[in-house]
Write a protein that holds these residues in place. Structure first.
Motif, PDB file in Angstrom:
ATOM      1  N   GLY A   9       0.802  -1.228   0.000  1.00 11.52           N
ATOM      2  CA  GLY A   9       0.000   0.000   0.000  1.00 11.52           C
ATOM      3  C   GLY A   9       0.830   1.272   0.000  1.00 11.52           C
ATOM      4  O   GLY A   9       1.939   1.318  -0.551  1.00 11.52           O
ATOM      5  N   HIS A  10       0.279   2.307   0.662  1.00  5.41           N
ATOM      6  CA  HIS A  10       0.893   3.640   0.628  1.00  5.41           C
ATOM      7  C   HIS A  10       2.327   3.660   1.146  1.00  5.41           C
ATOM      8  O   HIS A  10       3.223   4.213   0.519  1.00  5.41           O
ATOM      9  CB  HIS A  10       0.062   4.608   1.486  1.00  5.41           C
ATOM     10  N   MET A  11       2.519   3.085   2.342  1.00  7.86           N
ATOM     11  CA  MET A  11       3.843   3.151   2.966  1.00  7.86           C
ATOM     12  C   MET A  11       4.881   2.395   2.144  1.00  7.86           C
ATOM     13  O   MET A  11       5.999   2.884   1.942  1.00  7.86           O
ATOM     14  CB  MET A  11       3.800   2.565   4.380  1.00  7.86           C
ATOM     15  N   ASP A  33       1.139  -8.695  -1.971  1.00  6.67           N
ATOM     16  CA  ASP A  33      -0.127  -8.028  -1.628  1.00  6.67           C
ATOM     17  C   ASP A  33      -1.235  -8.870  -2.262  1.00  6.67           C
ATOM     18  O   ASP A  33      -1.052  -9.406  -3.362  1.00  6.67           O
ATOM     19  CB  ASP A  33      -0.148  -6.593  -2.206  1.00  6.67           C
ATOM     20  N   GLN A  38      -2.494  -3.461  -6.988  1.00  2.00           N
ATOM     21  CA  GLN A  38      -1.387  -2.840  -6.230  1.00  2.00           C
ATOM     22  C   GLN A  38      -0.053  -3.311  -6.816  1.00  2.00           C
ATOM     23  O   GLN A  38       0.878  -2.522  -6.990  1.00  2.00           O
ATOM     24  CB  GLN A  38      -1.404  -3.275  -4.743  1.00  2.00           C
ATOM     25  N   ASN A  54       2.751 -14.168   0.284  1.00  2.14           N
ATOM     26  CA  ASN A  54       3.709 -13.561   1.217  1.00  2.14           C
ATOM     27  C   ASN A  54       4.941 -14.429   1.427  1.00  2.14           C
ATOM     28  O   ASN A  54       6.061 -13.931   1.536  1.00  2.14           O
ATOM     29  CB  ASN A  54       3.047 -13.303   2.577  1.00  2.14           C
ATOM     30  N   VAL A  68       1.380  -4.086   6.599  1.00  2.00           N
ATOM     31  CA  VAL A  68      -0.078  -4.234   6.481  1.00  2.00           C
ATOM     32  C   VAL A  68      -0.731  -3.421   7.599  1.00  2.00           C
ATOM     33  O   VAL A  68      -0.062  -3.003   8.546  1.00  2.00           O
ATOM     34  CB  VAL A  68      -0.523  -5.718   6.555  1.00  2.00           C
ATOM     35  N   ILE A  94       6.065  -1.842  10.602  1.00  2.05           N
ATOM     36  CA  ILE A  94       5.748  -0.409  10.617  1.00  2.05           C
ATOM     37  C   ILE A  94       4.306  -0.178  11.060  1.00  2.05           C
ATOM     38  O   ILE A  94       3.800   0.944  10.998  1.00  2.05           O
ATOM     39  CB  ILE A  94       5.999   0.269   9.247  1.00  2.05           C
ATOM     40  N   ALA A  95       3.652  -1.242  11.525  1.00  9.89           N
ATOM     41  CA  ALA A  95       2.235  -1.109  11.905  1.00  9.89           C
ATOM     42  C   ALA A  95       2.080  -0.360  13.219  1.00  9.89           C
ATOM     43  O   ALA A  95       2.713  -0.705  14.215  1.00  9.89           O
ATOM     44  CB  ALA A  95       1.602  -2.483  12.007  1.00  9.89           C
ATOM     45  N   ALA A  96       1.215   0.631  13.216  1.00 11.99           N
ATOM     46  CA  ALA A  96       0.955   1.396  14.437  1.00 11.99           C
ATOM     47  C   ALA A  96       0.373   0.466  15.497  1.00 11.99           C
ATOM     48  O   ALA A  96      -0.502  -0.356  15.209  1.00 11.99           O
ATOM     49  CB  ALA A  96      -0.026   2.524  14.125  1.00 11.99           C
ATOM     50  N   PRO A 118       6.507   5.359  11.465  1.00 15.67           N
ATOM     51  CA  PRO A 118       6.674   6.504  10.564  1.00 15.67           C
ATOM     52  C   PRO A 118       5.476   7.443  10.694  1.00 15.67           C
ATOM     53  O   PRO A 118       4.569   7.173  11.479  1.00 15.67           O
ATOM     54  CB  PRO A 118       6.701   5.842   9.181  1.00 15.67           C
ATOM     55  N   ARG A 120       2.784  10.376   8.371  1.00 14.68           N
ATOM     56  CA  ARG A 120       2.196  10.601   7.041  1.00 14.68           C
ATOM     57  C   ARG A 120       3.111  11.323   6.041  1.00 14.68           C
ATOM     58  O   ARG A 120       3.150  10.948   4.866  1.00 14.68           O
ATOM     59  CB  ARG A 120       0.886  11.378   7.227  1.00 14.68           C
TER      60      ARG A 120
HETATM   61  N1  LIG Z   1       0.100   5.673   5.773  1.00 18.87           N
HETATM   62  C1  LIG Z   1       0.539   6.300   6.863  1.00 18.87           C
HETATM   63  O1  LIG Z   1       0.529   7.521   6.966  1.00 18.87           O
HETATM   64  C2  LIG Z   1       1.130   5.517   8.021  1.00 18.87           C
HETATM   65  C3  LIG Z   1       1.778   6.198   9.062  1.00 18.87           C
HETATM   66  C4  LIG Z   1       2.332   5.458  10.127  1.00 18.87           C
HETATM   67  C5  LIG Z   1       2.228   4.083  10.137  1.00 18.87           C
HETATM   68  N2  LIG Z   1       1.600   3.457   9.125  1.00 18.87           N
HETATM   69  C6  LIG Z   1       1.460   1.997   9.195  1.00 18.87           C
HETATM   70  O2  LIG Z   1       1.898   1.399   7.999  1.00 18.87           O
HETATM   71  C7  LIG Z   1       1.124   0.236   7.742  1.00 18.87           C
HETATM   72  C8  LIG Z   1       0.685   0.272   6.297  1.00 18.87           C
HETATM   73  O3  LIG Z   1      -0.091   1.455   6.095  1.00 18.87           O
HETATM   74  P1  LIG Z   1      -0.535   1.898   4.624  1.00 18.87           P
HETATM   75  O4  LIG Z   1      -1.078   3.260   4.740  1.00 18.87           O
HETATM   76  O5  LIG Z   1       0.566   1.583   3.656  1.00 18.87           O
HETATM   77  O6  LIG Z   1      -1.748   0.845   4.433  1.00 18.87           O
HETATM   78  P2  LIG Z   1      -2.446   0.408   3.061  1.00 18.87           P
HETATM   79  O7  LIG Z   1      -2.265   1.449   2.007  1.00 18.87           O
HETATM   80  O8  LIG Z   1      -3.823  -0.061   3.414  1.00 18.87           O
HETATM   81  O9  LIG Z   1      -1.577  -0.855   2.611  1.00 18.87           O
HETATM   82  C9  LIG Z   1      -1.654  -2.115   3.209  1.00 18.87           C
HETATM   83  C10 LIG Z   1      -1.740  -3.151   2.104  1.00 18.87           C
HETATM   84  O10 LIG Z   1      -1.575  -4.449   2.666  1.00 18.87           O
HETATM   85  C11 LIG Z   1      -2.502  -5.315   2.044  1.00 18.87           C
HETATM   86  N3  LIG Z   1      -2.756  -6.484   2.883  1.00 18.87           N
HETATM   87  C12 LIG Z   1      -3.791  -6.725   3.742  1.00 18.87           C
HETATM   88  N4  LIG Z   1      -3.646  -7.943   4.315  1.00 18.87           N
HETATM   89  C13 LIG Z   1      -2.495  -8.466   3.828  1.00 18.87           C
HETATM   90  C14 LIG Z   1      -1.823  -9.692   4.041  1.00 18.87           C
HETATM   91  N5  LIG Z   1      -2.280 -10.623   4.889  1.00 18.87           N
HETATM   92  N6  LIG Z   1      -0.678  -9.913   3.361  1.00 18.87           N
HETATM   93  C15 LIG Z   1      -0.172  -8.990   2.509  1.00 18.87           C
HETATM   94  N7  LIG Z   1      -0.772  -7.807   2.270  1.00 18.87           N
HETATM   95  C16 LIG Z   1      -1.930  -7.552   2.910  1.00 18.87           C
HETATM   96  C17 LIG Z   1      -3.712  -4.440   1.872  1.00 18.87           C
HETATM   97  O11 LIG Z   1      -4.639  -5.021   0.967  1.00 18.87           O
HETATM   98  P3  LIG Z   1      -6.241  -4.698   1.180  1.00 18.87           P
HETATM   99  O12 LIG Z   1      -6.399  -3.295   0.721  1.00 18.87           O
HETATM  100  O13 LIG Z   1      -6.915  -5.702   0.339  1.00 18.87           O
HETATM  101  O14 LIG Z   1      -6.509  -4.859   2.654  1.00 18.87           O
HETATM  102  C18 LIG Z   1      -3.089  -3.149   1.362  1.00 18.87           C
HETATM  103  O15 LIG Z   1      -2.869  -3.193  -0.033  1.00 18.87           O
HETATM  104  C19 LIG Z   1      -0.055   0.256   8.720  1.00 18.87           C
HETATM  105  O16 LIG Z   1       0.099  -0.753   9.686  1.00 18.87           O
HETATM  106  C20 LIG Z   1      -0.013   1.611   9.347  1.00 18.87           C
HETATM  107  O17 LIG Z   1      -0.332   1.543  10.742  1.00 18.87           O
HETATM  108  C21 LIG Z   1       1.045   4.136   8.062  1.00 18.87           C
END
Ligand SMILES: NC(=O)c1ccc[n+]([C@@H]2O[C@H](COP(=O)([O-])OP(=O)(O)OC[C@H]3O[C@@H](n4cnc5c(N)ncnc54)[C@H](OP(=O)(O)O)[C@@H]3O)[C@@H](O)[C@H]2O)c1
Length: 272
Positions: A9-11, A33, A38, A54, A68, A94-96, A118, A120
């Motif tokens: 995803g985003h990160m 993923d 994606q 995975n 994730v 990196i999961a919160a 991390p 945003r």
């Molecule tokens: N973005 C931020 O600003 C930020 C800041 C600090 C910390 N974080 C942490 O970084 C982590 C990722 O955030 P993100 O924003 O990148 O989330 P995201 O965009 O939702 O990306 C997560 C990806 O993982 C996929 N996924 C779900 N279950 C999975 C599995 N079992 N195996 C492999 N992939 C799987 C999701 O697919 P689906 O869409 O189908 O579920 C999605 O594509 C989170 O834990 C978050 O707490 C993010």
């Protein structure tokens, strides 16, 4: 160093982009993923190989990044535990709100693991990541993880995992506080006669300029504040109101509330 990302995803997108800009080759990165779109996007934009499996993604990785959502972490981590107990590799979560003890229950004990928080602005390479190393993480492991997270901004190492809750409250949630401040400044400018577009540009550019001065001048924020506050002037008039309205206490309570919520979420996510 081969790096695998579980979750694309985003990160992961930001980290992959940052690593490639710093000279890492696309061939040394893998992403898994469940969403084919994606993986197609990551292949198209960065030339990075992806898979829906995975275990396949992490098979030959030296560093495994778990990226994730917190609520998906238990099942993702359990799903790769068998592969992880093979040869030695470092895991970064990196999961919160996911604690190392819970992660160890899911992936298995004894795997060198680093927890990263991390924020945003990492999405534009301007983040800050707090890091905490669990038992068995070597100096080389720390350097590798530091280099990874430095691809999207600054890093800071913590000496206690419990500090992650307050980090979440300060820098994790922090960008929202600054957005609120910019919003408030914009609407105050409008209320006193500025067109919205002008008020927004003034508020945003001021936030950026003040942030850069705080970061680049090497001068403490309190001194910078004093330097722009002449006695009896306009800034002094505004600051007097802010102090009177107890703006510092408001931030203190806000950070306290977010720290408490972070600790509650860790219990909720970890209970899986
Ligand atoms: N973005 C931020 O600003 C930020 C800041 C600090 C910390 N974080 C942490 O970084 C982590 C990722 O955030 P993100 O924003 O990148 O989330 P995201 O965009 O939702 O990306 C997560 C990806 O993982 C996929 N996924 C779900 N279950 C999975 C599995 N079992 N195996 C492999 N992939 C799987 C999701 O697919 P689906 O869409 O189908 O579920 C999605 O594509 C989170 O834990 C978050 O707490 C993010």
């Amino acid at each position: 160093m081969r790096i695998a990302f579980v979750g694309g995803g985003h990160m992961t997108t930001s980290l992959v982009g940052g690593l490639l800009r710093r000279g890492t080759t696309a061939g040394s990165l893998r992403v898994s993923d469940p969403v084919p779109a994606q993986l197609e996007r990551l292949a198209r934009d960065f030339g990075v190989r992806g898979t829906g499996d995975n275990r396949e993604a992490i098979a030959d990785a030296d560093l495994v990044v778990l990226a994730v959502k917190p609520q998906d972490m238990a099942s993702a981590a359990r799903g790769i535990s068998r592969e992880l107990c093979g040869r030695r590799r470092v895991v970064v979560s990196i999961a919160a709100g996911i604690r190392l003890a819970d992660l160890a229950r899911w992936i298995g004990e004894g795997i060198p693991t680093v927890r990263a928080m991390p924020n945003r602005p990492a999405l534009i390479g301007a983040g800050i990541t707090a890091l905490y190393a669990g038992d068995g993480v070597s100096k080389d492991d720390r350097d590798a993880v530091d280099a990874l997270m430095s691809a999207v901004g600054e890093t800071v190492w913590l000496d206690q995992e419990s500090q992650m809750d307050v980090v979440t409250a300060v820098s994790g949630s922090g960008p929202a506080y600054f957005f609120l401040l910019v919003e408030a400044l914009e609407s105050a400018g409008m209320a006193h006669g500025l067109p919205q577009e002008t008020a927004r540009r003034l508020a945003v550019a001021t936030a950026l300029g003040a942030g850069r001065m705080a970061a680049e001048s090497g001068v403490a924020p309190a001194i910078l504040r004093e330097q722009v506050t002449s006695k009896g002037g306009t800034t002094a008039a505004a600051l007097e109101v802010l102090e009177e309205k107890a703006v510092r206490a408001i931030f203190h309570h806000a950070v306290e509330a977010a720290t408490r919520r972070s600790a509650q979420l860790a219990v909720e996510f970890g209970g899986k």
